[in-house]
Write a protein that holds these residues in place. Structure first.
Motif, PDB file in Angstrom:
ATOM      1  N   SER A 419       0.914  -1.182   0.051  1.00  0.00           N
ATOM      2  CA  SER A 419       0.090   0.116   0.140  1.00  0.00           C
ATOM      3  C   SER A 419       0.848   1.291   0.083  1.00  0.00           C
ATOM      4  CB  SER A 419      -0.768  -0.098   1.254  1.00  0.00           C
ATOM      5  OG  SER A 419      -1.696   1.104   1.278  1.00  0.00           O
ATOM      6  N   LEU A 420       0.496   2.246  -0.616  1.00  0.00           N
ATOM      7  CA  LEU A 420       1.270   3.560  -0.803  1.00  0.00           C
ATOM      8  C   LEU A 420       0.643   4.507   0.064  1.00  0.00           C
ATOM      9  CD1 LEU A 420       1.869   3.810  -4.774  1.00  0.00           C
ATOM     10  CD2 LEU A 420       3.346   2.873  -2.861  1.00  0.00           C
ATOM     11  N   GLN A 421      -0.668   4.496   0.638  1.00  0.00           N
ATOM     12  CA  GLN A 421      -1.375   5.334   1.408  1.00  0.00           C
ATOM     13  C   GLN A 421      -1.618   4.651   2.748  1.00  0.00           C
ATOM     14  OE1 GLN A 421      -1.535   8.419   0.804  1.00  0.00           O
ATOM     15  NE2 GLN A 421      -0.875   8.253  -1.357  1.00  0.00           N
ATOM     16  N   PRO A 422      -1.412   5.538   3.882  1.00  0.00           N
ATOM     17  CA  PRO A 422      -1.828   4.830   5.144  1.00  0.00           C
ATOM     18  C   PRO A 422      -3.506   4.837   5.260  1.00  0.00           C
ATOM     19  CG  PRO A 422      -1.244   6.868   5.695  1.00  0.00           C
ATOM     20  CD  PRO A 422      -0.743   6.695   4.106  1.00  0.00           C
ATOM     21  N   THR A 423      -3.847   3.872   5.952  1.00  0.00           N
ATOM     22  CA  THR A 423      -5.213   3.529   6.137  1.00  0.00           C
ATOM     23  C   THR A 423      -5.923   4.920   6.964  1.00  0.00           C
ATOM     24  OG1 THR A 423      -5.419   2.379   7.997  1.00  0.00           O
ATOM     25  CG2 THR A 423      -5.256   1.168   5.997  1.00  0.00           C
ATOM     26  N   GLU A 424      -7.301   5.008   6.982  1.00  0.00           N
ATOM     27  CA  GLU A 424      -7.641   6.077   7.434  1.00  0.00           C
ATOM     28  C   GLU A 424      -7.735   5.674   9.180  1.00  0.00           C
ATOM     29  OE1 GLU A 424      -9.168   9.283   9.271  1.00  0.00           O
ATOM     30  OE2 GLU A 424      -8.646   9.187   7.198  1.00  0.00           O
ATOM     31  N   GLY A 425      -7.786   4.384   9.322  1.00  0.00           N
ATOM     32  CA  GLY A 425      -7.773   3.961  10.898  1.00  0.00           C
ATOM     33  C   GLY A 425      -6.230   4.147  11.345  1.00  0.00           C
ATOM     34  N   LEU A 426      -5.180   4.098  10.633  1.00  0.00           N
ATOM     35  CA  LEU A 426      -3.844   4.195  11.181  1.00  0.00           C
ATOM     36  C   LEU A 426      -3.749   5.797  11.106  1.00  0.00           C
ATOM     37  CD1 LEU A 426      -0.543   2.535  10.588  1.00  0.00           C
ATOM     38  CD2 LEU A 426      -0.830   5.135   9.978  1.00  0.00           C
ATOM     39  N   ARG A 427      -4.167   6.559  10.342  1.00  0.00           N
ATOM     40  CA  ARG A 427      -4.262   7.951  10.402  1.00  0.00           C
ATOM     41  C   ARG A 427      -4.793   8.607  11.883  1.00  0.00           C
ATOM     42  NH1 ARG A 427      -6.983  10.514   6.672  1.00  0.00           N
ATOM     43  NH2 ARG A 427      -5.760  12.509   6.855  1.00  0.00           N
ATOM     44  N   GLU A 428      -5.958   8.014  11.770  1.00  0.00           N
ATOM     45  CA  GLU A 428      -6.658   8.357  13.239  1.00  0.00           C
ATOM     46  C   GLU A 428      -5.778   7.877  14.492  1.00  0.00           C
ATOM     47  OE1 GLU A 428      -8.747   9.783  16.013  1.00  0.00           O
ATOM     48  OE2 GLU A 428      -8.989  10.301  14.033  1.00  0.00           O
ATOM     49  N   ASN A 429      -5.362   6.480  14.509  1.00  0.00           N
ATOM     50  CA  ASN A 429      -4.658   6.092  15.381  1.00  0.00           C
ATOM     51  C   ASN A 429      -3.293   7.038  15.833  1.00  0.00           C
ATOM     52  OD1 ASN A 429      -2.338   4.088  16.688  1.00  0.00           O
ATOM     53  ND2 ASN A 429      -4.137   3.931  17.568  1.00  0.00           N
ATOM     54  N   ALA A 430      -2.760   7.627  14.803  1.00  0.00           N
ATOM     55  CA  ALA A 430      -1.766   8.571  14.697  1.00  0.00           C
ATOM     56  C   ALA A 430      -1.991  10.032  15.450  1.00  0.00           C
ATOM     57  CB  ALA A 430      -1.091   8.657  13.496  1.00  0.00           C
ATOM     58  N   ARG A 431      -3.248  10.243  15.136  1.00  0.00           N
ATOM     59  CA  ARG A 431      -3.729  11.529  15.419  1.00  0.00           C
ATOM     60  C   ARG A 431      -3.987  11.456  17.054  1.00  0.00           C
ATOM     61  NH1 ARG A 431      -6.540  11.900  10.399  1.00  0.00           N
ATOM     62  NH2 ARG A 431      -8.494  10.895  11.386  1.00  0.00           N
ATOM     63  N   GLN A 432      -4.718  10.172  17.562  1.00  0.00           N
ATOM     64  CA  GLN A 432      -5.031   9.970  18.758  1.00  0.00           C
ATOM     65  C   GLN A 432      -3.691   9.570  19.693  1.00  0.00           C
ATOM     66  OE1 GLN A 432      -7.015   5.956  19.365  1.00  0.00           O
ATOM     67  NE2 GLN A 432      -5.392   5.769  20.966  1.00  0.00           N
ATOM     68  N   GLN A 433      -2.934   9.100  19.453  1.00  0.00           N
ATOM     69  CA  GLN A 433      -1.704   8.938  20.051  1.00  0.00           C
ATOM     70  C   GLN A 433      -0.925  10.307  20.218  1.00  0.00           C
ATOM     71  OE1 GLN A 433       0.491   5.312  20.302  1.00  0.00           O
ATOM     72  NE2 GLN A 433      -0.454   4.528  18.862  1.00  0.00           N
ATOM     73  N   LEU A 434      -1.005  10.937  19.475  1.00  0.00           N
ATOM     74  CA  LEU A 434      -0.456  12.537  19.385  1.00  0.00           C
ATOM     75  C   LEU A 434      -1.177  13.376  20.476  1.00  0.00           C
ATOM     76  CD1 LEU A 434       1.649  14.535  18.671  1.00  0.00           C
ATOM     77  CD2 LEU A 434       0.560  15.256  16.706  1.00  0.00           C
ATOM     78  N   ARG A 435      -2.563  13.059  20.428  1.00  0.00           N
ATOM     79  CA  ARG A 435      -3.400  14.026  21.356  1.00  0.00           C
ATOM     80  C   ARG A 435      -3.134  13.539  22.791  1.00  0.00           C
ATOM     81  NH1 ARG A 435      -7.598  16.918  19.200  1.00  0.00           N
ATOM     82  NH2 ARG A 435      -8.112  16.690  17.075  1.00  0.00           N
ATOM     83  N   GLU A 436      -3.254  12.154  22.903  1.00  0.00           N
ATOM     84  CA  GLU A 436      -2.862  11.731  24.188  1.00  0.00           C
ATOM     85  C   GLU A 436      -1.463  12.130  24.658  1.00  0.00           C
ATOM     86  OE1 GLU A 436      -5.609   7.693  23.979  1.00  0.00           O
ATOM     87  OE2 GLU A 436      -3.426   7.701  23.349  1.00  0.00           O
ATOM     88  N   LEU A 437      -0.464  11.958  23.751  1.00  0.00           N
ATOM     89  CA  LEU A 437       0.947  12.366  24.554  1.00  0.00           C
ATOM     90  C   LEU A 437       1.050  13.858  24.826  1.00  0.00           C
ATOM     91  CD1 LEU A 437       4.178  11.630  24.239  1.00  0.00           C
ATOM     92  CD2 LEU A 437       4.130  13.000  21.937  1.00  0.00           C
ATOM     93  N   ILE A 438       0.198  14.723  23.983  1.00  0.00           N
ATOM     94  CA  ILE A 438       0.410  15.932  24.392  1.00  0.00           C
ATOM     95  C   ILE A 438      -0.598  16.327  25.587  1.00  0.00           C
ATOM     96  CG2 ILE A 438      -0.086  18.682  23.604  1.00  0.00           C
ATOM     97  CD1 ILE A 438       0.805  17.522  20.605  1.00  0.00           C
ATOM     98  N   ALA A 439      -1.574  15.934  25.418  1.00  0.00           N
ATOM     99  CA  ALA A 439      -2.752  16.136  26.704  1.00  0.00           C
ATOM    100  C   ALA A 439      -2.031  15.632  27.881  1.00  0.00           C
ATOM    101  CB  ALA A 439      -3.991  15.380  26.389  1.00  0.00           C
ATOM    102  N   GLN A 440      -1.420  14.698  28.081  1.00  0.00           N
ATOM    103  CA  GLN A 440      -0.908  13.916  29.296  1.00  0.00           C
ATOM    104  C   GLN A 440       0.305  14.405  29.768  1.00  0.00           C
ATOM    105  OE1 GLN A 440      -1.107   9.732  28.970  1.00  0.00           O
ATOM    106  NE2 GLN A 440      -2.932   9.792  27.799  1.00  0.00           N
ATOM    107  N   ASN A 441       1.227  15.165  28.882  1.00  0.00           N
ATOM    108  CA  ASN A 441       2.445  15.779  29.534  1.00  0.00           C
ATOM    109  C   ASN A 441       2.573  17.179  29.121  1.00  0.00           C
ATOM    110  OD1 ASN A 441       3.637  12.925  30.078  1.00  0.00           O
ATOM    111  ND2 ASN A 441       3.172  12.750  27.718  1.00  0.00           N
ATOM    112  N   PHE A 442       1.430  18.015  28.920  1.00  0.00           N
ATOM    113  CA  PHE A 442       1.460  19.072  28.654  1.00  0.00           C
ATOM    114  C   PHE A 442       1.961  20.027  29.748  1.00  0.00           C
ATOM    115  CE2 PHE A 442      -0.351  23.651  28.133  1.00  0.00           C
ATOM    116  CZ  PHE A 442      -0.480  23.695  26.894  1.00  0.00           C
ATOM    117  N   ASN A 443       1.838  19.799  30.991  1.00  0.00           N
ATOM    118  CA  ASN A 443       2.202  20.646  32.170  1.00  0.00           C
ATOM    119  C   ASN A 443       3.666  20.359  32.703  1.00  0.00           C
ATOM    120  OD1 ASN A 443      -0.477  21.519  31.973  1.00  0.00           O
ATOM    121  ND2 ASN A 443      -1.348  20.257  33.586  1.00  0.00           N
TER     122      ASN A 443
END
Length: 897
Positions: A419-443
């Protein structure tokens, strides 16, 4: 405030907070007459576990006897072991478990009765890599991602004061097309993804109105320093207030910043109205006069940020308290990192979270011991690779002033198959893990950058651990740009970054790699000159070229180093060919770090350097050095106990702590009577004694490397003592080396070998005493992380000795006693035909072999051939010269008897 007093007060405050925290924590069987505004129940013990079937239907048929009792944190995996001296290691070939798939956990627990009417949330600090959770038969939800905290609302399913049954399915299946984990990062990587509930699990109870616990695992509070000027600081605190009731409500939101002495440095009160079943946000702007800044390791001052919710009657509804540091960070593309306007030198390491015997299921005390060992070495920054790490390392970095690089697990691959493109599921998982990383370590003041990926720029130079691809190569830029934009939306105050492997590296003439470093604000370069490619001297020009390419982008070096096995040793780090697989001498690892640091320390434009790696770690991609399934680039062993020589090189260079360390201490059975002795020392004067005899004194050793050349050892035990003179007294390091009678009288050189091969009846040393020439191995280079299979060499029972060689035009200068010596030379032609290689050999100026054609003399290639001769030494030296007349001269072994 003096740092010793500050540390004492910090410890006292931490103990007080911990004591208060323990008082509010409730065990699974505790009860009381009134519940606190927020109650946390640890779910540590009493779990039952089994590696199980895929479905719950099959699971119900499993008898209880097939389950084992465990405590959380827990992993079912045990990965990687050292092959030498198995009795001295925790992991062995017999007890490792590399199974990836589904594991089941179940727990019977009774929460306190007095939490009836409160909201309840099951909190998992991490579960690898997919977790599905049922409580009393009710499906609460599924979380995809093995590194972040997540919470599930358990209010409707929980039975206060009664026995509850919790079931968790955890799946760490290796991603493949169509697999359960095909859309869950990481898809690959040079590290093992352990399975299990490997971080704590707990229940959190709150009132209906509370600080938002369903916000990507965060505290519901986001604080940042927005300005520092004229002796004042402004700290903005955004709080998310959640109302889980069916009626609208109003609370008083009180935000306080409390200094270390318990005084309120700033506060603000606001009234917040929240609609039913919704979240309202409010921002408090705290003006802090005369702020005490968080100044890294120089002065890691922490306030406490307290956010409280109270109802109309003034009763406390919810409260959180966490450390907070006031600071601002600036990155300069030419001068590096500035913290509150002061330049900070970042001496960094990469850090993986596994250890021998525990895998990822480590305790906070383990993490604290790791961090203390890093600080002892002089570390001021940690790259948390290649995924989100837990709260303990972040809290420790805040406390001790270390700066952190936080990263999501977008590693090397973002599509599967062709495959030459990431699936929408993988893109969403990448966004989710980035949101969690920033939300949990922001302070955390220690976190200075968000990394959106690691080494996803291989292009068509894909390594074996990523997998083979044919045809077109996927383009990572669309996904990276999407994540970069999201990171800026979530946190405009911190720059983004990523680590690259391949820009400017020519693996092959047709190598094409995408340029990804320009996507983010900062860049990090993983570069292994002298290990995977090139020479250490190539690093400086390469970095200068990258800096010229993007002169306005601040850059760090985020990986460099080499493998090192403490049971494999070399007499000369320059004696063998590249060493990325086997052998991996501890001395060669030290050499690479010495050479790399000499370059890196001269580049002021680098905002940080992060060596790879702090500790050996598990990777089933690897079979190298003295280990199976371990990446041996750590400068501390997999059990996190033995500091390799390179550790002390950095300690001598990065700290003022009096440091004296003799290299090769574990190379106890010496091959040669004459050797160089290397000592890392930051003393002004360093002396060396052997068996109480003073060898010499060196002053201010350059780059803290003291070398005594051509030191003569005595037969038997040699007591080596290095001593450094410091203002508060001398510091010593000691070791013992042994020289056999045979080694004292003979010299057996395995030419072209970094680590001498095995030989029946004779003890060979690795290649040394040479001038010129090039080391080579008949087996050729191995594949990524795998051992080469040497060809069969005829005419010898010393296969490993014969399989390496030195070639070119070169000389050996061998120190011996005066008198007559018998010399035996072993030759093997690797691949050339008769007439392609012709050379002469001279001994102490006399030609002893004329026009040697190894292929012709041996009857073909891959056949050992020997010549011997006598030579007389009159000045304590045998000099053997190899001079080609056609092609290169070559020799595989030299024996001087």
């Amino acid at each position: 405030m003096p740092r010793p007093l500050y540390v004492f007060l910090l410890l006292l405050c931490a103990l007080t907070i911990e004591s208060q925290s323990q008082k509010t924590q409730t065990s699974t069987t505790a009860s009381s007459t009134a519940a606190a505004p927020r109650v946390e129940v640890s779910l540590r013990d009493g779990w039952r576990f089994k590696l199980g079937p895929e479905s719950t239907t099959e699971l119900q048929a499993e008898p209880d006897a097939t389950w084992t009792t465990v405590s959380v944190p827990h992993t079912w995996n045990r990965v990687g072991y050292y092959k030498d001296a198995p009795a001295s290691h925790i992991n062995t070939a017999q007890n490792v478990v590399t199974t990836q798939g589904v594991g089941w956990y179940k727990l019977a627990f009774t929460p306190p009765a007095n939490v009836a009417g409160m909201e309840s949330f099951l909190q998992f600090d991490a579960a690898s890599r997919i977790a599905t959770v049922w409580l009393n038969g009710t499906l609460l939800g599924t979380h995809k991602g093995g590194f972040s905290r997540f919470r599930l609302d358990s209010t409707a399913a929980l039975k206060p004061g009664q026995e509850n049954r919790l079931t968790v399915k955890v799946d760490n299946t290796k991603p493949a097309p169509g697999s359960s984990t095909a859309d869950v990062l990481p898809l690959t990587g040079d590290f093992f993804v352990y399975g299990g509930l490997y971080r704590p699990v707990s229940l959190v109870f709150t009132r209906k109105m509370h600080l938002d616990l369903m916000d990507y695992g965060s505290s519901g509070v986001y604080a940042k320093t927005t300005s520092l000027a004229s002796g004042r600081a402004q700290v903005d605190v955004r709080a998310r207030v959640r109302n889980d009731s069916e009626q609208s409500g109003t609370v008083m939101l009180r935000t306080l910043l409390i200094d270390f002495m318990g005084n309120v440095a700033a506060q603000q009160e606001q009234t917040v109205a929240v609609e039913p079943a919704s979240v309202a946000e409010s921002i408090a702007s705290l003006a802090v006069p005369h702020p005490h800044l968080w100044q890294g390791v120089e002065d890691p001052y922490l306030y406490r940020l307290v956010v409280e919710l109270s109802d109309k009657s003034g009763q406390l509804v919810d409260r959180i308290s966490s450390p907070f540091g006031i600071r601002q960070v600036r990155f300069d593309p030419n001068e590096g990192l500035f913290l509150n306007g002061k330049h900070v030198t970042v001496h960094g390491v990469g850090y993986h979270q596994d250890r021998e015997g525990k895998g990822w299921a480590s305790e906070p005390a383990d993490v604290a011991a790791d961090e203390a060992m890093m600080r002892e070495m002089g570390v001021t920054g940690i790259r948390l690779t290649h995924y989100q790490h837990g709260e303990p390392i972040h809290d420790l970095a805040d406390r001790d002033g270390l700066v952190l690089w936080d990263e999501i697990p977008l590693v090397s691959q973002w599509t599967l198959g062709e495959s030459l493109q990431p699936t929408e599921g993988l893109r969403e998982n990448a966004r989710q893990q980035l949101r969690e990383l920033i939300a949990q370590n922001f302070n955390h003041p220690s976190v200075i950058t968000w990394s959106i990926g690691n080494e996803i720029d291989f292009g068509n130079s894909i390594p074996a651990f990523v997998g083979n691809k044919t045809g077109a190569i996927p383009d990572p830029l669309p996904l990276l740009k999407e994540l970069n934009q999201l990171a800026h939306e979530l946190d405009p105050s911190r720059p983004t970054t990523l680590a690259t492997c391949c820009e400017g590296i020519r693996y092959a003439p047709d190598t094409v790699v995408p340029i990804t470093a320009s996507v983010t604000d900062l860049s990090g370069a993983n570069r292994y000159f002298g290990w995977y490619y090139g020479m250490p001297s190539d690093l400086g020009p390469h970095l200068d070229a990258l800096h010229r390419t993007r002169p306005l982008q601040p850059m760090a070096v985020t990986e460099y180093g080499a493998g090192g096995a403490i049971s494999l040793h070399s007499d000369n780090a320059l004696g063998g060919p590249e060493s990325r697989n086997r052998p991996q001498a501890e001395e060669y690892q030290s050499y690479i770090h010495e050479q790399n640091w000499s370059t890196l320390s001269s580049k002021p434009y680098l905002w940080g350097t992060f060596l790879w790696n702090s500790f050996d770690f598990g990777s089933t991609r690897r079979n190298e050095g003295n280990a199976q399934d371990i990446n041996t680039k750590g400068i501390v062993t997999f059990d996190h106990k033995y500091r390799k020589d390179a550790y002390f090189f950095y300690k001598a260079n990065w700290t003022a702590t009096p440091t004296v360390h003799i290299n090769s201490s574990l190379y106890t059975e010496r091959a040669y009577r004459v050797t160089d002795v290397r000592v890392y020392s930051n003393a002004r004067m360093t002396s060396l004694r052997i068996n109480r005899r003073l060898v010499g004194v060196l002053v201010n050793c350059p780059e803290r490397i003291c070398v005594w050349k051509d030191v003569v050892l005595s037969p038997g035990t040699n007591n080596i003592v290095a001593s450094g003179s410091f203002p508060n007294g001398d510091v010593e390091d000691k070791t013992q080396w042994h020289l056999s009678d045979a080694a004292a009288k003979t010299v057996n050189i395995d030419c072209g070998a970094l680590v001498a091969g095995d030989s029946e009846g004779k003890h060979f040393g690795s290649d040394t005493f040479f001038e010129g020439g090039t080391a080579g191995a008949i087996s050729g280079p191995a594949a990524w992380g795998r051992v080469p299979v040497p060809p069969k060499i005829a005419g010898t029972n010393k296969q490993e000795i014969a399989a390496t060689y030195r070639s070119g035009s070169f000389t050996y200068r061998i120190s011996v006693a005066n008198g007559s010596h018998h010399v035996i030379l072993t030759f093997v032609e690797p691949s050339l035909h008769r007439g392609d290689r012709i050379f002469d050999v001279f001994a102490n100026g006399q030609k002893v072999i004329t026009n040697l054609d190894v292929a012709a003399a041996a009857g073909g290639s891959l056949t050992a051939y020997q010549r011997d001769f006598e030579v007389k030494a009159t000045d304590g030296m045998v000099i053997i010269q190899f001079r080609p007349s056609k092609g290169d001269a070559i020799v595989s072994a030299i024996e001087v008897q």
